[in-house]
Design a protein around this motif. Structure first.
Motif, mmCIF file in Angstrom:
data_model
loop_
_atom_site.group_PDB
_atom_site.id
_atom_site.type_symbol
_atom_site.label_atom_id
_atom_site.label_comp_id
_atom_site.label_asym_id
_atom_site.label_seq_id
_atom_site.Cartn_x
_atom_site.Cartn_y
_atom_site.Cartn_z
ATOM 1 N N ASP A 258 0.726 4.164 -2.686
ATOM 2 C CA ASP A 258 0.472 5.490 -2.143
ATOM 3 C C ASP A 258 1.478 6.490 -2.692
ATOM 4 N N GLU B 182 0.835 -1.204 0.000
ATOM 5 C CA GLU B 182 0.000 0.000 0.000
ATOM 6 C C GLU B 182 0.869 1.253 0.000
ATOM 7 N N ALA B 183 1.969 1.220 0.761
ATOM 8 C CA ALA B 183 2.864 2.379 0.792
ATOM 9 C C ALA B 183 3.401 2.667 -0.605
ATOM 10 N N SER B 184 3.762 1.617 -1.320
ATOM 11 C CA SER B 184 4.306 1.802 -2.663
ATOM 12 C C SER B 184 3.277 2.437 -3.592
#
Lengths: 348, 274
Positions: free
Chosen positions: B175, B171-173
């Motif tokens: 994001d 998810e961070a990627s």
């Protein structure tokens, strides 16, 4: 359809619902977050606050309703097409990359030239006060340092909205208090919108411009920290933000003449001897002190009223005579509080 | 290995040491026996000690074209089965880890079953199914047979890694602006890579020395284990079989060692970052 004030509003929720099967994690929420404000979503776990944040980020989609970012409908856009960035609860740093590579990830994906990228990374490391840490691995950092790296990584793309999902939860108290101040300063310096999720009411009160209190998928109340505390609209808010004594039933009738639900904060009640003269515009009731807890800065009394209701009273220890506070146990006392501090709560 | 007594002194648990040594010897002596008998001058029986030593059989084994054909076939089968296992195993692990769908536990169990089932059951089941649909037994039926249990090793490794990694990195990627493919390349592959490699090597080793399922799913093809098995009925060339057996040991042992070390190191790596 959002017309005149579009540029002042960062995030809009329009009747947003997110259902997981039968359960509505978020239930018909309407919300407007202003551009440049520090907005906190406060609530117990499972209240829907994190789901709301995830829908702004794009990790989750509403089952009904629309979400707008700066006037643009983003309801179904994937995360990588939204101008928001997220600081995750577990930081979600990439373990196989250095701190520098972690922070440079956003610009790298956007194909920024390497020299410019490096310069930005250095700026970010300075911003979060970790200069010279670029070559380290996340595993070599402390919890607080990882937190700062996560912050730098989320800020490097200059998002207009930064989402923070309980970012301080894993830190110890001292560090948490430092980071609260630092985050607030950062937000004011950068002037961007922070949407902050927490279950810690103290954290919410100390940092936020405005707070939304969530309970069971719905927003109970939205307002400034002072409004939340001084004018809670519902019993839930009155007890989740600070504590309150509930005045209802017989006692309410006796004092006000109506059987309504009221809340009184423990520190707004004056505890005195039975013969104390009545103050103007105040209520007065008598009771017995059941328990006394001395807490240094203040003393907490538990008083049983003649109606049977229990009330918590907090008195600041202004005089050295407070050494003898425990003597009050078992005594008959009179409680007085001003009519203004008796708050009428909405039916809920 | 040392037990601490009440007095604080340490005492060596001799009984335990003796028992582990015996078990290890029991496990490993046969392997060294095979190695020894690749050099024996006695072509038909196992007499101890060997009546004489010669390197004749090594040369003879390496000149056998049927040996090379069997080796090549085994390598091909193992490679393709491993490739299939890598794709299916990783995808299945991602699906089981990521989503909550109806029958998820069943899928997980069904993936693990081929490893637990006796090879003979898998073999018979595959054989009857393949005949039922009139599919000719071929190279590909062997590959499919092997893939059924190879998928498990990759699946298990990948799933364990997914569980330790947490989805928030993905998810961070996204994001930070990376789409699904870019995220796979920059985040998932490096994080999953060593788990996939370890699982893949194990899958390769499993396939390479598989004999039971192969017996049921092969046509005229002889994989290396089957070739060795058929050699046992030709006692004249027994030392040649020993040479080949030793080959199999080497080819399977080193990758497993490597996979083991890779797994251990990657665990430290991932564990340390959290």
């Amino acid at each position: 359809m959002k017309s005149q004030s579009t540029q002042d509003i960062a995030v809009v929720f329009e009747q947003v619902t997110r259902a997981f099967g039968e359960v509505k994690a978020v239930d018909n929420v309407d919300l407007q977050i202003r551009d440049g404000e520090f907005f906190t979503m406060l609530g117990p776990s499972g209240s829907g606050k994190t789901t709301c944040l995830r829908m702004v980020a794009g990790f989750d989609r509403p089952t009904a309703g629309e979400i707008y970012l700066h006037g643009v409908k983003v309801t179904t856009l994937p995360p990588y097409e939204r101008d928001v960035n997220t600081v995750f609860q577990d930081y979600a740093l990439f373990p196989h990359m250095t701190v520098g590579e972690n922070i440079a990830y956003g610009p790298m994906i956007k194909k920024m030239p390497k020299a410019e990228r490096q310069q930005r990374v250095n700026e970010m490391l300075d911003l979060v006060r970790l200069p010279g840490y670029g070559a380290r691995k996340p595993s070599q950092l402390s919890g607080g340092q990882r937190q700062r790296v996560a912050l730098a990584r989320a800020l490097i793309n200059h998002p207009r909205v930064l989402l923070l999902d309980e970012p301080l939860g894993a830190l110890d108290l001292k560090l948490r208090q430092e980071m609260q101040i630092e985050l607030k300063n950062l937000q004011q310096r950068l002037g961007i919108t922070f949407v902050f999720v927490t279950h810690d009411q103290e954290e919410a009160l100390s940092m936020s411009d405005r707070i939304a209190v969530f309970n069971q998928g719905k927003i109970e109340q939205i307002g400034t920290p002072a409004q939340m505390y001084e004018q809670p609209a519902t019993p839930f808010v009155a007890n989740f933000v600070g504590t309150s004594n509930m005045v209802k039933g017989e006692l309410a009738k006796q004092l006000t003449g109506v059987d309504q639900l009221y809340a009184v904060r423990p520190e707004k009640i004056h505890l005195g001897v039975l013969t104390a003269p009545p103050q103007p515009d105040s209520y007065a009731v008598a009771g017995n002190v059941l328990d006394v807890v001395y807490l240094g800065l203040y003393t907490r009394y538990l008083v049983q009223l003649d109606t049977g209701d229990l009330m918590a009273v907090v008195q600041q220890n202004l005089e050295t005579a407070a050494v003898d506070v425990h003597a009050a146990r078992g005594q008959r006392v009179q409680l007085q509080w001003s009519r203004n501090s008796m708050l009428k709560l909405g039916a809920k | 290995m040392a037990a601490t007594t009440l007095s604080g002194k340490t005492r060596r648990p001799w009984g335990l040491i003796l028992a582990s040594t015996l078990v290890l010897l029991f496990l490993h002596i046969p392997i060294w026996v095979i190695f020894l008998y690749t050099f024996t001058t006695d072509a038909t029986t196992f007499t101890f000690p060997p009546p004489g030593l010669t390197t004749h059989w090594w040369g003879a084994a390496l000149r056998r074209t049927d040996f090379w054909a069997a080796l090549w076939l085994s390598i091909q089968v193992a490679s393709i089965a491993t490739a299939i296992a890598l794709v299916l195993g990783t995808l299945a692990a991602a699906a089981v880890h990521r989503s909550r769908f109806f029958g998820r536990e069943v899928v997980s169990l069904m993936l693990l079953l081929p490893l637990a089932l006796p090879g003979i059951v898998t073999g018979i089941a595959l054989r009857s199914t393949i005949s039922m649909y009139g599919i000719p037994f071929s190279f590909w039926t062997i590959v499919i047979g092997h893939a059924t249990f190879c998928v498990v090793t990759v699946y298990n490794n990948a799933l364990a890694r997914f569980r330790r990694t947490g989805w928030s990195q993905v998810e961070a990627s996204m994001d930070l602006g990376a789409n699904g493919f870019t995220t796979f390349r920059h985040i998932l592959l490096p994080v999953l890579g060593s788990a996939m490699l370890a699982g893949g090597i194990l899958a390769f080793a499993l396939s390479f020395d598989e004999i039971i399922v192969t017996t049921f799913t092969a046509g005229q093809q002889q994989t290396l284990p089957i070739w060795i098995f058929s050699q046992l009925f030709r006692p004249r060339d027994r030392p040649i079989t020993n040479v080949v057996a030793f080959f199999v040991i080497i080819i399977t042992a080193f990758p497993i060692l490597f996979a083991h070390r890779l797994g251990a190191r990657a665990d430290e790596h991932v564990g340390g970052a959290r």
